[in-house]
Design a protein around this motif. Structure first.
Motif, mmCIF file in Angstrom:
data_model
loop_
_atom_site.group_PDB
_atom_site.id
_atom_site.type_symbol
_atom_site.label_atom_id
_atom_site.label_comp_id
_atom_site.label_asym_id
_atom_site.label_seq_id
_atom_site.Cartn_x
_atom_site.Cartn_y
_atom_site.Cartn_z
ATOM 1 N N ILE A 269 -79.231 -7.425 -26.120
ATOM 2 C CA ILE A 269 -80.568 -6.883 -26.413
ATOM 3 C C ILE A 269 -80.622 -5.397 -26.086
ATOM 4 N N GLY A 270 -79.979 -4.984 -25.009
ATOM 5 C CA GLY A 270 -79.927 -3.567 -24.668
ATOM 6 C C GLY A 270 -79.220 -2.746 -25.728
ATOM 7 N N ILE A 271 -78.115 -3.297 -26.278
ATOM 8 C CA ILE A 271 -77.387 -2.608 -27.349
ATOM 9 C C ILE A 271 -78.265 -2.480 -28.588
ATOM 10 N N VAL A 272 -78.986 -3.557 -28.923
ATOM 11 C CA VAL A 272 -79.885 -3.521 -30.083
ATOM 12 C C VAL A 272 -80.961 -2.461 -29.898
ATOM 13 N N GLN A 273 -81.550 -2.403 -28.711
ATOM 14 C CA GLN A 273 -82.583 -1.404 -28.451
ATOM 15 C C GLN A 273 -82.013 0.007 -28.511
ATOM 16 N N GLY A 274 -80.783 0.193 -28.059
ATOM 17 C CA GLY A 274 -80.149 1.506 -28.151
ATOM 18 C C GLY A 274 -79.933 1.934 -29.593
ATOM 19 N N ILE A 275 -79.490 0.993 -30.432
ATOM 20 C CA ILE A 275 -79.297 1.309 -31.856
ATOM 21 C C ILE A 275 -80.628 1.646 -32.514
ATOM 22 N N ASN A 276 -81.664 0.883 -32.214
ATOM 23 C CA ASN A 276 -82.993 1.173 -32.759
ATOM 24 C C ASN A 276 -83.489 2.545 -32.334
ATOM 25 N N PHE A 277 -83.222 2.901 -31.080
ATOM 26 C CA PHE A 277 -83.667 4.207 -30.591
ATOM 27 C C PHE A 277 -82.938 5.340 -31.317
ATOM 28 N N VAL A 278 -81.624 5.181 -31.508
ATOM 29 C CA VAL A 278 -80.841 6.226 -32.181
ATOM 30 C C VAL A 278 -81.304 6.394 -33.628
ATOM 31 N N LEU A 279 -81.652 5.276 -34.282
ATOM 32 C CA LEU A 279 -82.090 5.324 -35.673
ATOM 33 C C LEU A 279 -83.571 5.666 -35.814
ATOM 34 N N GLY A 280 -84.272 5.826 -34.692
ATOM 35 C CA GLY A 280 -85.673 6.173 -34.747
ATOM 36 C C GLY A 280 -86.589 5.030 -35.116
ATOM 37 N N LEU A 281 -86.163 3.774 -34.841
ATOM 38 C CA LEU A 281 -86.955 2.600 -35.176
ATOM 39 C C LEU A 281 -87.778 2.178 -33.961
ATOM 40 N N GLU A 282 -89.019 1.765 -34.186
ATOM 41 C CA GLU A 282 -89.895 1.322 -33.107
ATOM 42 C C GLU A 282 -90.121 -0.174 -33.196
ATOM 43 N N HIS B 7 -105.093 -6.031 -29.581
ATOM 44 C CA HIS B 7 -104.339 -6.725 -30.606
ATOM 45 C C HIS B 7 -104.598 -6.108 -31.982
ATOM 46 N N GLN B 8 -105.847 -5.738 -32.236
ATOM 47 C CA GLN B 8 -106.194 -5.100 -33.500
ATOM 48 C C GLN B 8 -105.521 -3.735 -33.621
ATOM 49 N N ARG B 9 -105.501 -2.983 -32.518
ATOM 50 C CA ARG B 9 -104.835 -1.675 -32.532
ATOM 51 C C ARG B 9 -103.339 -1.826 -32.818
ATOM 52 N N LEU B 10 -102.728 -2.856 -32.249
ATOM 53 C CA LEU B 10 -101.301 -3.082 -32.476
ATOM 54 C C LEU B 10 -101.018 -3.344 -33.944
ATOM 55 N N HIS B 11 -101.863 -4.148 -34.573
ATOM 56 C CA HIS B 11 -101.679 -4.420 -36.010
ATOM 57 C C HIS B 11 -101.858 -3.143 -36.826
ATOM 58 N N GLU B 12 -102.857 -2.308 -36.468
ATOM 59 C CA GLU B 12 -103.072 -1.066 -37.200
ATOM 60 C C GLU B 12 -101.909 -0.098 -37.022
ATOM 61 N N LYS B 13 -101.338 -0.094 -35.801
ATOM 62 C CA LYS B 13 -100.221 0.797 -35.532
ATOM 63 C C LYS B 13 -99.000 0.445 -36.366
ATOM 64 N N HIS B 14 -98.756 -0.853 -36.579
ATOM 65 C CA HIS B 14 -97.551 -1.296 -37.283
ATOM 66 C C HIS B 14 -97.820 -1.623 -38.748
ATOM 67 N N ARG B 15 -98.996 -1.298 -39.248
ATOM 68 C CA ARG B 15 -99.294 -1.558 -40.646
ATOM 69 C C ARG B 15 -98.431 -0.652 -41.520
ATOM 70 N N GLY B 16 -97.788 -1.237 -42.526
ATOM 71 C CA GLY B 16 -96.927 -0.482 -43.422
ATOM 72 C C GLY B 16 -95.511 -0.313 -42.915
ATOM 73 N N HIS B 17 -95.194 -0.930 -41.758
ATOM 74 C CA HIS B 17 -93.854 -0.807 -41.181
ATOM 75 C C HIS B 17 -92.997 -2.029 -41.477
ATOM 76 N N ALA C 9 -88.023 -5.249 -40.881
ATOM 77 C CA ALA C 9 -86.935 -6.004 -41.513
ATOM 78 C C ALA C 9 -85.587 -5.401 -41.153
ATOM 79 N N GLU C 10 -85.517 -4.074 -41.102
ATOM 80 C CA GLU C 10 -84.275 -3.404 -40.728
ATOM 81 C C GLU C 10 -83.906 -3.719 -39.287
ATOM 82 N N ILE D 33 -79.569 -9.392 -35.950
ATOM 83 C CA ILE D 33 -78.685 -10.463 -36.430
ATOM 84 C C ILE D 33 -77.237 -9.983 -36.481
ATOM 85 N N ALA D 34 -77.039 -8.749 -36.977
ATOM 86 C CA ALA D 34 -75.682 -8.216 -37.095
ATOM 87 C C ALA D 34 -75.031 -8.058 -35.723
ATOM 88 N N VAL D 35 -75.789 -7.521 -34.769
ATOM 89 C CA VAL D 35 -75.238 -7.329 -33.424
ATOM 90 C C VAL D 35 -74.924 -8.673 -32.769
#
Length: 319
Positions: free
Chosen positions: A306-319, A29-39, A44-45, A51-53
């Protein structure tokens, strides 16, 4: 608490096998927080994309349903039937796969009987019995799962020495089984009800019926309502709608609850469900049927969205 051991001098590859389950969870859990720190901006994006989809999908689905209800219902039913199967095979949920195969085999046979011409006199009753049984079983499973979850929250499971996670898993899985097969069964029942009624000739989805309804004939099953002493048949209870058309009570209840119809099978006048189901113990069945209709969107379209949202995130390089 024991210290994690680095693997090959790399602290990111620490060996956690010697730690307790709680300690491993805390470190991960601590590693997960460190990985996403500053993201925060990226997260938010991703929320805005979700929400938009959701909004766009809701608008498109509503428009599709209003303009082309037949194709919308067909695609939704296909998604209901196949999407859970994909996840089942991927995650090796053999228990669900077994029930899915049994349901598909029996329902396939029922649909086959309902679409034959000429229609056997016993087919309408067979169809409504199967789907009404399925409806009651799904209703019972939903209640069982709900009470299992509530009793777990109240700690009743501890009286029977059942672990909370085991009791909660049982409740959630049971609710899923009840709701899923309830939704799927109602959609297949509607198709069978339309096919049977159209074949008998007293009902048409688009225009006037092809046959004139005799006073002593049930428009749902096509059989005689009142059996004379010298005739072979079973004496059944009858029910007269507000439009003055008379039906077998079992048939009209199956038409309204199982077949999802709220109009007279012959003249299409609105059926007063409150008057038909005046018994307080029967009204929850009507409410449960409406709940299943509302849940169809979640079961069929939510995984796609949800699959469409994940596809858009992947194309935009979002994790």
């Amino acid at each position: 608490m024991a210290d994690p051991v680095a693997v090959d001098g790399d602290p990111k590859l620490e060996d956690l096998s010697h730690l307790s389950e709680e300690e491993r969870w805390r470190i991960e859990h601590q590693r997960l927080h460190e990985k996403h720190r500053g993201h925060e901006a990226m997260h938010a994006e991703m929320v805005l994309i979700l929400i938009a989809v959701l909004l766009v999908a809701q608008i498109l689905l509503v428009q599709w349903k209003q303009r082309h209800a037949r194709s919308y219902n067909a695609v939704t039913l296909f998604g209901l039937w196949t999407i859970p199967l994909y996840f089942t095979l991927k995650l090796l949920w053999w228990r669900f796969f077994s029930t899915w195969v049994i349901f598909s085999a029996v329902t396939g046979f029922i649909i086959y009987k309902a679409t034959r011409r000429p229609l056997s006199g016993t087919t309408p009753r067979l169809v409504y019995k199967w789907f009404y049984l399925l409806y009651k079983v799904s209703y019972g499973l939903g209640l069982l799962g709900y009470f299992a979850v509530m009793f777990t929250f109240l700690g009743v499971n501890l009286i029977f020495m059942i672990k909370p996670e085991t009791a909660m898993d049982f409740g959630v899985v049971t609710i899923f089984y009840g709701l899923y097969y309830g939704v799927l069964g109602r959609d297949f029942a509607e198709i069978c009800a339309d096919k049977i009624a159209a074949t008998i000739g007293y009902y048409s989805t688009t225009g006037m019926p092809t046959r004139h309804l005799e006073p002593n004939v049930c428009a749902v099953c096509g059989q005689k309502i009142i059996i004379h002493e010298e005739e072979d048949g079973i004496i059944e209870k009858t029910y007269r709608l507000g439009c003055d058309h008379l039906f077998h009570e079992f048939c009209i209840r199956g038409w309204c609850i199982v077949g999802k119809k709220q109009t007279c099978p012959y003249c299409k006048e609105k059926v007063d469900l409150k008057r038909m189901f005046c018994n307080p113990w029967e009204r929850p069945h009507v409410l449960y049927g409406q709940l299943l209709d509302w849940l169809r969107y979640l079961v069929a379209w939510q995984p796609v969205i949800i699959g469409i949202v994940q596809g858009i995130n992947f194309v935009l390089g979002l994790e």
